[in-house]
Write an enzyme that holds these catalytic residues in place. Structure first.
Site, PDB file in Angstrom:
ATOM      1  N   GLU A  30      61.049  51.298  44.399  1.00 34.21           N
ATOM      2  CA  GLU A  30      60.067  50.736  45.331  1.00 34.21           C
ATOM      3  C   GLU A  30      59.064  51.792  45.824  1.00 34.21           C
ATOM      4  OE1 GLU A  30      61.642  48.905  48.920  1.00 34.21           O
ATOM      5  OE2 GLU A  30      59.672  48.197  49.518  1.00 34.21           O
ATOM      6  N   LYS A  58      59.694  47.286  42.557  1.00 30.55           N
ATOM      7  CA  LYS A  58      59.368  46.549  43.799  1.00 30.55           C
ATOM      8  C   LYS A  58      58.110  47.164  44.399  1.00 30.55           C
ATOM      9  CE  LYS A  58      61.167  45.230  48.302  1.00 30.55           C
ATOM     10  NZ  LYS A  58      62.325  44.709  49.025  1.00 30.55           N
TER      11      LYS A  58
HETATM   12  P1  13P Z   1      59.042  43.385  53.533  1.00 28.85           P
HETATM   13  O1  13P Z   1      58.993  42.221  52.589  1.00 28.85           O
HETATM   14  O2  13P Z   1      59.191  42.981  54.975  1.00 28.85           O
HETATM   15  O3  13P Z   1      57.950  44.383  53.284  1.00 28.85           O
HETATM   16  O4  13P Z   1      60.407  44.131  53.246  1.00 28.85           O
HETATM   17  C1  13P Z   1      60.774  44.364  51.948  1.00 28.85           C
HETATM   18  C2  13P Z   1      61.506  45.628  51.863  1.00 28.85           C
HETATM   19  O5  13P Z   1      62.637  45.645  51.453  1.00 28.85           O
HETATM   20  C3  13P Z   1      60.824  46.868  52.251  1.00 28.85           C
HETATM   21  O6  13P Z   1      61.529  47.974  51.790  1.00 28.85           O
END
Ligand code: 13P
Length: 341
Positions: A177, A219
């Site tokens: 991510e 992500k």
């Molecule tokens: P949000 O969808 O609230 O951005 O959170 C996703 C997430 O796991 C952030 O690390």
């Protein structure tokens, strides 16, 4: 390392019509969410809230995996069933956030680097025992005056790749991510450039560190104008920019892209994912791994009162169903109204 098992888990997480619930808020983040509805954050209120989410009847039709926090993976329902077992029994894969947060990047004011590699091999082995099939590590890239720097992007990309290879060694699918934040007044073009440069660095690092891409998920943020940009964009424009950017940098070997919501409203996050899937077929599945965009309506309905639990579960089921529809490109605004309390 079991390559087939990694690829199977990654594919299951992006199975048709399903996506991921991010319920891995750290203790300080969930406190912020609870503050917004005037609920005190205690171990018990956090447990009760997560129980409500995880025991929602029928949510498994749309939810393939749930990301948990260290405290949460060790918690159980009021009648003693461990959360990872509650999820697994419904065919939902339990996951775990393993980074220890984005910290100030020394020497680079305004930038962050994510920590948590020390002892990670041992922690992953324990999480595996507790039932985790996948993990998450979030890196944060900020757009501002002369930032991000290449040094910040590279340091975060390197850490993401080190994390990903340790996960795969433990047969845990890493969700990679790298979040380019929405904060700021930058344009959608700047977001595209920074997102592309970040993803290039991330895939370079993953390749260098011999990460098996078929056993990973990405992500990312969507490609959007900054929150304070005077020129905002519609769902179609965002969908085209996001897919256009990713086609240039995300290898086809990656089975799925699971977006974060990052401060978009629940409706925006659903509508934009829907617009991407309505565009046609891509080399990867386009799905969701939403935190706020799945939970905001649930928190609003719950407000810390057990008497509201059924309404909160309805809100969660409804939001999950709408995002499930967005996986097929069949969501419409009219479906928002279909929630009957
Ligand atoms: P949000 O969808 O609230 O951005 O959170 C996703 C997430 O796991 C952030 O690390």
């Amino acid at each position: 390392m079991d390559l087939d098992r990694l690829a199977d888990t990654a594919e299951a997480l992006v199975a048709e019509g399903r996506g991921i619930l991010a319920a891995d808020e750290s203790t300080s983040t969930i406190k912020k969410r609870f503050d917004s509805i005037n609920v005190e954050s205690t171990e018990e209120t956090r447990r009760a809230y997560r129980e409500l989410l995880f025991t929602t009847d029928g949510a498994e039709e749309f939810i393939s995996g749930v990301i948990l926090y260290d405290e949460t993976i060790r918690q159980a329902t009021a009648d003693g069933k461990p959360f990872p077992k509650v999820l697994a029994d419904k065919g939902i894969i339990p996951g775990i956030k393993v980074d220890s947060g984005a910290k100030d990047f020394a020497g680079f004011p305004g930038e962050k680097v994510t920590e948590g590699l020390d002892g990670l091999r041992e922690r992953l082995a324990e999480y595996r025992e507790l039932g985790a099939g996948f993990a998450k590590w979030r890196a944060v890239i900020t757009i501002g005056d002369s930032i991000p720097t290449g040094a910040c992007v590279d340091a975060n990309a390197h850490a993401l790749a080190r994390y990903a290879s340790l996960c795969q060694e433990a047969d845990i699918v890493p969700i990679v991510e790298p979040e380019v934040l929405m904060d700021g007044s930058h344009s959608i073009e700047t977001c595209w450039e920074v997102t592309a440069a970040t993803l290039e660095a991330v895939y370079h690092a993953l390749h260098d560190q011999r990460v098996f891409l078929e056993g990973t998920l990405l992500k990312p943020n969507m490609v959007l104008p900054g929150k304070d940009c005077p020129t905002q964009a519609g769902a179609e424009e965002i969908a085209e920019a996001t897919v256009g950017c990713f086609l240039t940098v995300v290898p086809a070997a990656v089975p799925g892209i699971v977006f974060l919501s990052g401060g978009q409203t629940a409706e925006e996050a659903t509508e934009r994912l829907n617009a991407m899937n309505a565009m046609g077929q891509f080399p990867w599945e386009l799905s969701f791994s939403y935190g706020r965009a799945l939970q905001a309506p649930v928190l609003e309905a719950w407000r810390g009162d057990a008497a509201n639990a059924a309404a909160a579960q309805k809100a969660f089921h409804h939001r999950s169903k709408l995002n499930g529809a967005a996986r097929f490109g069949t969501y419409s605004r009219e479906m928002e109204a279909a929630l009957v309390q």
